[in-house]
Scaffold this active site. Structure first.
Site, PDB file in Angstrom:
ATOM      1  CG  ASP A   8      -0.299   0.137   2.538  1.00 12.34           C
ATOM      2  OD1 ASP A   8       0.952   0.225   2.611  1.00 12.34           O
ATOM      3  OD2 ASP A   8      -1.021   0.182   3.555  1.00 12.34           O
ATOM      4  CG  HIS A   9      -0.722   4.738   1.613  1.00 11.34           C
ATOM      5  ND1 HIS A   9      -1.849   3.937   1.607  1.00 11.34           N
ATOM      6  CD2 HIS A   9      -0.663   5.294   2.843  1.00 11.34           C
ATOM      7  CE1 HIS A   9      -2.446   4.015   2.791  1.00 11.34           C
ATOM      8  NE2 HIS A   9      -1.739   4.833   3.562  1.00 11.34           N
ATOM      9  CB  CYS A  65       0.598  -2.590   4.817  1.00 12.52           C
ATOM     10  SG  CYS A  65       0.298  -3.655   6.238  1.00 12.52           S
ATOM     11  N   GLY A  66       2.112  -0.754   6.472  1.00  8.95           N
ATOM     12  CA  GLY A  66       2.758  -0.109   7.602  1.00  8.95           C
ATOM     13  C   GLY A  66       3.232  -1.077   8.665  1.00  8.95           C
ATOM     14  CB  THR A  67       1.619  -3.067  11.140  1.00 10.35           C
ATOM     15  OG1 THR A  67       0.401  -3.495  10.524  1.00 10.35           O
ATOM     16  CG2 THR A  67       1.451  -1.718  11.823  1.00 10.35           C
ATOM     17  CB  ILE A  69      -1.338  -6.362  10.907  1.00  5.94           C
ATOM     18  CG1 ILE A  69      -0.277  -6.503  12.001  1.00  5.94           C
ATOM     19  CG2 ILE A  69      -2.652  -7.010  11.341  1.00  5.94           C
ATOM     20  CD1 ILE A  69      -0.556  -5.680  13.253  1.00  5.94           C
ATOM     21  N   GLY A  70      -2.325  -5.891   8.019  1.00  9.87           N
ATOM     22  CA  GLY A  70      -3.427  -5.847   7.051  1.00  9.87           C
ATOM     23  C   GLY A  70      -3.156  -6.676   5.805  1.00  9.87           C
ATOM     24  CG  HIS A  98       8.876 -25.565  12.223  1.00 11.40           C
ATOM     25  ND1 HIS A  98       8.907 -25.509  13.593  1.00 11.40           N
ATOM     26  CD2 HIS A  98      10.020 -26.189  11.845  1.00 11.40           C
ATOM     27  CE1 HIS A  98      10.019 -26.083  14.029  1.00 11.40           C
ATOM     28  NE2 HIS A  98      10.720 -26.499  12.982  1.00 11.40           N
ATOM     29  NE  ARG A 132       8.162 -31.694  14.844  1.00  8.22           N
ATOM     30  CZ  ARG A 132       9.429 -31.354  14.618  1.00  8.22           C
ATOM     31  NH1 ARG A 132      10.196 -32.106  13.845  1.00  8.22           N
ATOM     32  NH2 ARG A 132       9.943 -30.266  15.160  1.00  8.22           N
ATOM     33  CG  HIS A 133       7.228 -29.156  10.567  1.00 10.82           C
ATOM     34  ND1 HIS A 133       6.835 -28.669  11.796  1.00 10.82           N
ATOM     35  CD2 HIS A 133       8.529 -29.496  10.680  1.00 10.82           C
ATOM     36  CE1 HIS A 133       7.870 -28.698  12.614  1.00 10.82           C
ATOM     37  NE2 HIS A 133       8.907 -29.205  11.967  1.00 10.82           N
TER      38      HIS A 133
END
Length: 146
Positions: A8-9, A65-67, A69-70, A98, A132-133
């Site tokens: 994003d910006h 993005c900034g964090t 997260i989004g 993993h 296992r993963h």
């Protein structure tokens, strides 16, 4: 190796720097935008970048993005995507070892360029451990409806 990338910006400047660095290291880039620092909505860019990975048009994706997260939430809405929001080297390594993550999310406001490059390098160079993963990754997809 082909990498889809989007931001994003808030992530635009970091995206441009990461693209330059990836090209210098012989990666092929599919840039899904944003193409300037004007305010935009991250789902409009992160979703198509993730779709590129899910369809095997690209090998891995990077969304910014900034964090982080989004864009990570958005990318994980695409069937077959395992997007990891990584803010340190250990997270990047373990997301591949993993979880077989195929999209990396970065927070441009949380790290400098050197850290972003280091995280990206570890992410792209670490192989999935398997074993296992595999069972656990398969369960993620079976319970999520994706």
């Amino acid at each position: 190796m082909k990498i889809s990338i989007a931001s994003d910006h808030a992530g635009f400047a970091l995206k441009q720097d990461i693209i330059k660095w990836l090209k210098e290291n012989n990666y092929e880039i599919l840039d899904f935008g944003a193409f300037n620092s004007d305010s935009v909505d991250y789902p409009d860019y992160a979703f198509p970048a993730a779709e590129s990975v899910a369809s095997n048009e690209s090998d891995y994706g990077i969304v910014i993005c900034g964090t982080g997260i989004g864009v990570s939430i958005t990318a994980n809405k695409v069937a077959g995507i395992r997007c990891a929001n990584c803010c340190n080297l250990e997270m990047a390594k373990m997301s591949r070892l993993h979880n077989n993550a195929n999209v990396l999310a970065l927070g441009a406001r949380l790290m400098d360029l050197d850290m972003a490059k280091s995280i990206t390098k570890i992410f792209l160079e670490t192989e999935f451990e398997g074993g296992r993963h595999i069972r656990r990754v398969d369960k993620i997809h079976s319970i999520s409806g994706l």
